[in-house]
Design an enzyme around this catalytic site. Structure first.
Site, PDB file in Angstrom:
ATOM      1  N   GLY A  16      -8.086  -9.398  -3.561  1.00  0.00           N
ATOM      2  CA  GLY A  16      -7.992 -10.286  -4.717  1.00  0.00           C
ATOM      3  C   GLY A  16      -8.591  -9.654  -5.963  1.00  0.00           C
ATOM      4  N   PHE A  17      -8.687 -10.445  -7.003  1.00  0.00           N
ATOM      5  CA  PHE A  17      -9.158  -9.945  -8.295  1.00  0.00           C
ATOM      6  C   PHE A  17     -10.600  -9.433  -8.205  1.00  0.00           C
ATOM      7  CE2 PHE A  17     -11.344 -11.643 -12.255  1.00  0.00           C
ATOM      8  CZ  PHE A  17     -11.208 -10.458 -12.962  1.00  0.00           C
ATOM      9  N   LEU A  79     -15.546 -13.498  -0.207  1.00  0.00           N
ATOM     10  CA  LEU A  79     -14.858 -13.887  -1.443  1.00  0.00           C
ATOM     11  C   LEU A  79     -13.529 -14.588  -1.203  1.00  0.00           C
ATOM     12  CD1 LEU A  79     -16.898 -11.616  -2.379  1.00  0.00           C
ATOM     13  CD2 LEU A  79     -15.241 -11.021  -4.101  1.00  0.00           C
ATOM     14  N   ALA A 120     -19.378 -16.052  -2.351  1.00  0.00           N
ATOM     15  CA  ALA A 120     -18.927 -16.206  -3.738  1.00  0.00           C
ATOM     16  C   ALA A 120     -18.626 -17.679  -3.976  1.00  0.00           C
ATOM     17  CB  ALA A 120     -17.678 -15.373  -3.984  1.00  0.00           C
ATOM     18  N   TYR A 152     -11.570 -28.491  -4.856  1.00  0.00           N
ATOM     19  CA  TYR A 152     -12.069 -27.106  -4.895  1.00  0.00           C
ATOM     20  C   TYR A 152     -13.586 -27.125  -5.049  1.00  0.00           C
ATOM     21  CZ  TYR A 152     -12.777 -22.353  -6.780  1.00  0.00           C
ATOM     22  OH  TYR A 152     -13.218 -21.072  -7.020  1.00  0.00           O
TER      23      TYR A 152
HETATM   24  N1  NAD Z   1     -12.320 -15.369 -10.886  1.00  0.00           N
HETATM   25  C1  NAD Z   1     -13.200 -16.293 -11.278  1.00  0.00           C
HETATM   26  O1  NAD Z   1     -13.377 -16.569 -12.476  1.00  0.00           O
HETATM   27  C2  NAD Z   1     -14.049 -17.016 -10.268  1.00  0.00           C
HETATM   28  C3  NAD Z   1     -14.886 -18.014 -10.749  1.00  0.00           C
HETATM   29  C4  NAD Z   1     -15.673 -18.696  -9.837  1.00  0.00           C
HETATM   30  C5  NAD Z   1     -15.627 -18.372  -8.492  1.00  0.00           C
HETATM   31  N2  NAD Z   1     -14.779 -17.419  -8.040  1.00  0.00           N
HETATM   32  C6  NAD Z   1     -14.777 -17.140  -6.593  1.00  0.00           C
HETATM   33  O2  NAD Z   1     -14.689 -15.732  -6.372  1.00  0.00           O
HETATM   34  C7  NAD Z   1     -13.917 -15.476  -5.201  1.00  0.00           C
HETATM   35  C8  NAD Z   1     -12.805 -14.507  -5.535  1.00  0.00           C
HETATM   36  O3  NAD Z   1     -11.953 -15.087  -6.526  1.00  0.00           O
HETATM   37  P1  NAD Z   1     -10.752 -14.277  -7.180  1.00  0.00           P
HETATM   38  O4  NAD Z   1     -10.684 -14.682  -8.608  1.00  0.00           O
HETATM   39  O5  NAD Z   1     -10.863 -12.854  -6.833  1.00  0.00           O
HETATM   40  O6  NAD Z   1      -9.509 -14.942  -6.424  1.00  0.00           O
HETATM   41  P2  NAD Z   1      -8.163 -14.263  -5.886  1.00  0.00           P
HETATM   42  O7  NAD Z   1      -7.211 -15.384  -5.637  1.00  0.00           O
HETATM   43  O8  NAD Z   1      -7.749 -13.152  -6.788  1.00  0.00           O
HETATM   44  O9  NAD Z   1      -8.610 -13.615  -4.496  1.00  0.00           O
HETATM   45  C9  NAD Z   1      -8.755 -14.358  -3.322  1.00  0.00           C
HETATM   46  C10 NAD Z   1      -8.340 -13.496  -2.141  1.00  0.00           C
HETATM   47  O10 NAD Z   1      -8.529 -14.250  -0.943  1.00  0.00           O
HETATM   48  C11 NAD Z   1      -7.406 -14.063  -0.110  1.00  0.00           C
HETATM   49  N3  NAD Z   1      -7.236 -15.244   0.730  1.00  0.00           N
HETATM   50  C12 NAD Z   1      -6.892 -16.501   0.333  1.00  0.00           C
HETATM   51  N4  NAD Z   1      -6.818 -17.325   1.382  1.00  0.00           N
HETATM   52  C13 NAD Z   1      -7.131 -16.577   2.483  1.00  0.00           C
HETATM   53  C14 NAD Z   1      -7.219 -16.868   3.864  1.00  0.00           C
HETATM   54  N5  NAD Z   1      -6.938 -18.097   4.337  1.00  0.00           N
HETATM   55  N6  NAD Z   1      -7.562 -15.893   4.719  1.00  0.00           N
HETATM   56  C15 NAD Z   1      -7.805 -14.626   4.253  1.00  0.00           C
HETATM   57  N7  NAD Z   1      -7.731 -14.293   2.943  1.00  0.00           N
HETATM   58  C16 NAD Z   1      -7.390 -15.259   2.066  1.00  0.00           C
HETATM   59  C17 NAD Z   1      -6.238 -13.877  -1.046  1.00  0.00           C
HETATM   60  O11 NAD Z   1      -5.143 -13.206  -0.409  1.00  0.00           O
HETATM   61  C18 NAD Z   1      -6.862 -13.077  -2.183  1.00  0.00           C
HETATM   62  O12 NAD Z   1      -6.712 -11.693  -1.973  1.00  0.00           O
HETATM   63  C19 NAD Z   1     -13.447 -16.828  -4.684  1.00  0.00           C
HETATM   64  O13 NAD Z   1     -14.279 -17.229  -3.613  1.00  0.00           O
HETATM   65  C20 NAD Z   1     -13.613 -17.759  -5.870  1.00  0.00           C
HETATM   66  O14 NAD Z   1     -13.869 -19.074  -5.454  1.00  0.00           O
HETATM   67  C21 NAD Z   1     -13.972 -16.728  -8.890  1.00  0.00           C
END
Ligand code: NAD
Length: 332
Positions: A16-17, A79, A120, A152
């Site tokens: 993911g990101f 994450l 995370a 969420y």
């Molecule tokens: N980007 C932000 O601004 C932000 C803000 C607050 C919290 N977060 C937290 O950071 C973490 C990463 O967020 P992100 O922005 O990289 O999101 P993202 O959607 O880019 O990445 C999430 C990853 O998790 C994988 N995934 C989803 N469901 C799954 C499952 N059932 N089994 C296995 N893998 C699975 C997806 O394929 C993806 O690669 C998350 O936990 C999110 O809650 C992100």
């Protein structure tokens, strides 16, 4: 860069990101990494790629997860989650199952493997608490359970509760980081910064809601990743939660104007949410962390100014044709 560190990390959601940036940073310091993700593995460029192992699977499948989290693992960066308003409106049950039950599987396996866990989490756990800035132990103020928007927040809060419970009941070495509006290269064009850049570089008008008066604290990806690794490494982080977010407050309108200045695209469409999305739509007027604890305990600082982070993100995006071709998932 550098030799092997001898550390073995599992990164759930490593495709993911945030996860992909974290993997890159851990590789650069010599860690061995297992990426656990339900999405197909992504080719990794640069040095150390041979130190990454991929396990494709769903967090809800404990047997699959067990192929990644085994007794040789030192730390699990957890994450993987269902993230993004578009997804929690379209897959409300998956949000709860993956974000909570998936976390429960991670905690069980990490406990059995005697590994540290970094969860995370998100600023969304505070909901719409008007008393900004939010300390780590600020109240959670949420709307009705009939609104999927809050699932969420609750799923992540329950994941936090479970993490604290494992730390207290079983002595698990665990810590929680709460991110605030992270942005940067590679983010899906479903959030205000990524979506605005995506639209501008595709010569489409940017979109703001309610004249862009809401405020957020935008955190560049490198800073979020640095805070995550500090939380993993610091012995004082055990059983603690940290807000990892910039404390500089900007209106969404200001951010869009900056993107407009940096891309040369100046058409912005304003959506009146009350008219277009109905009364059930709820936005947060302000979202601000107090990240003094991360600074005091971990020595973490948000170093990247918004303009600099946007310049880097736009420069990356101009060269990423595959990303520019992605569909725009935001609501108009
Ligand atoms: N980007 C932000 O601004 C932000 C803000 C607050 C919290 N977060 C937290 O950071 C973490 C990463 O967020 P992100 O922005 O990289 O999101 P993202 O959607 O880019 O990445 C999430 C990853 O998790 C994988 N995934 C989803 N469901 C799954 C499952 N059932 N089994 C296995 N893998 C699975 C997806 O394929 C993806 O690669 C998350 O936990 C999110 O809650 C992100």
């Amino acid at each position: 860069m550098g030799g092997k560190s001898g550390r073995h990390a599992v990164v759930t959601g490593g495709n993911g990101f945030v996860g992909s940036h974290l993997v890159r940073r851990l590789l650069d310091r010599g860690d061995e990494i297992t990426v656990f993700d339900s999405a197909p593995p992504q080719p990794l460029a640069g040095p150390g790629a041979e130190r990454v192992r991929h396990v494709v699977g769903d967090l809800r499948d404990a047997a699959a997860l067990g192929r990644a989290i085994d007794p040789g693992v030192d730390v699990v960066y957890h994450l993987a989650a269902v993230v993004g308003v578009d997804r929690y409106l379209s897959r409300p049950l998956d949000v709860i199952d993956v974000n909570f039950m998936g976390t429960r599987n991670v905690l069980d396996l990490a406990h059995a493997a005697n590994a540290k866990v970094v969860l995370a989490s998100t600023s969304e756990v505070f909901g719409k608490n008007p008393a900004v800035p939010w300390d780590e132990d600020g109240d959670r103020v949420l709307g009705a359970t009939s609104s999927d928007r809050w699932s969420y927040s609750s799923s992540k809060a329950l994941a936090e509760h479970a993490t604290f419970a494992f730390a207290r009941q079983y002595g698990l070495n665990a810590t929680i980081v709460r991110y605030f509006n992270v942005y940067g290269p590679g983010q899906r064009p479903a959030y205000i910064v990524s979506r605005s850049i995506h639209r501008a570089l595709n010569n489409r008008s940017m979109v703001v809601y309610d004249q862009g008066r809401q405020t957020r604290c935008f955190t560049y990806i490198d800073d979020a990743v640095a805070g995550t690794i500090l939380a993993a490494d610091h012995p004082g982080s055990c059983g603690q939660v940290f807000n990892i977010g910039s404390m500089v407050e900007n209106t969404v309108g200001e951010v869009v104007r900056l993107i407009s200045e940096l891309t040369g695209v100046d058409t912005v469409v304003d959506v009146d949410t009350a008219q277009k999305l109905g009364r059930s739509y709820e936005d947060l007027p302000r979202r601000i962390p107090n990240s003094a604890k991360a600074r005091a305990v971990l020595g973490w600082e948000c170093r990247t100014a918004l303009r600099d982070g946007l310049v880097k993100t736009i420069e990356w995006a101009r060269a990423a044709d595959w990303w520019l071709d992605l569909p725009d998932t935001g609501a108009e």
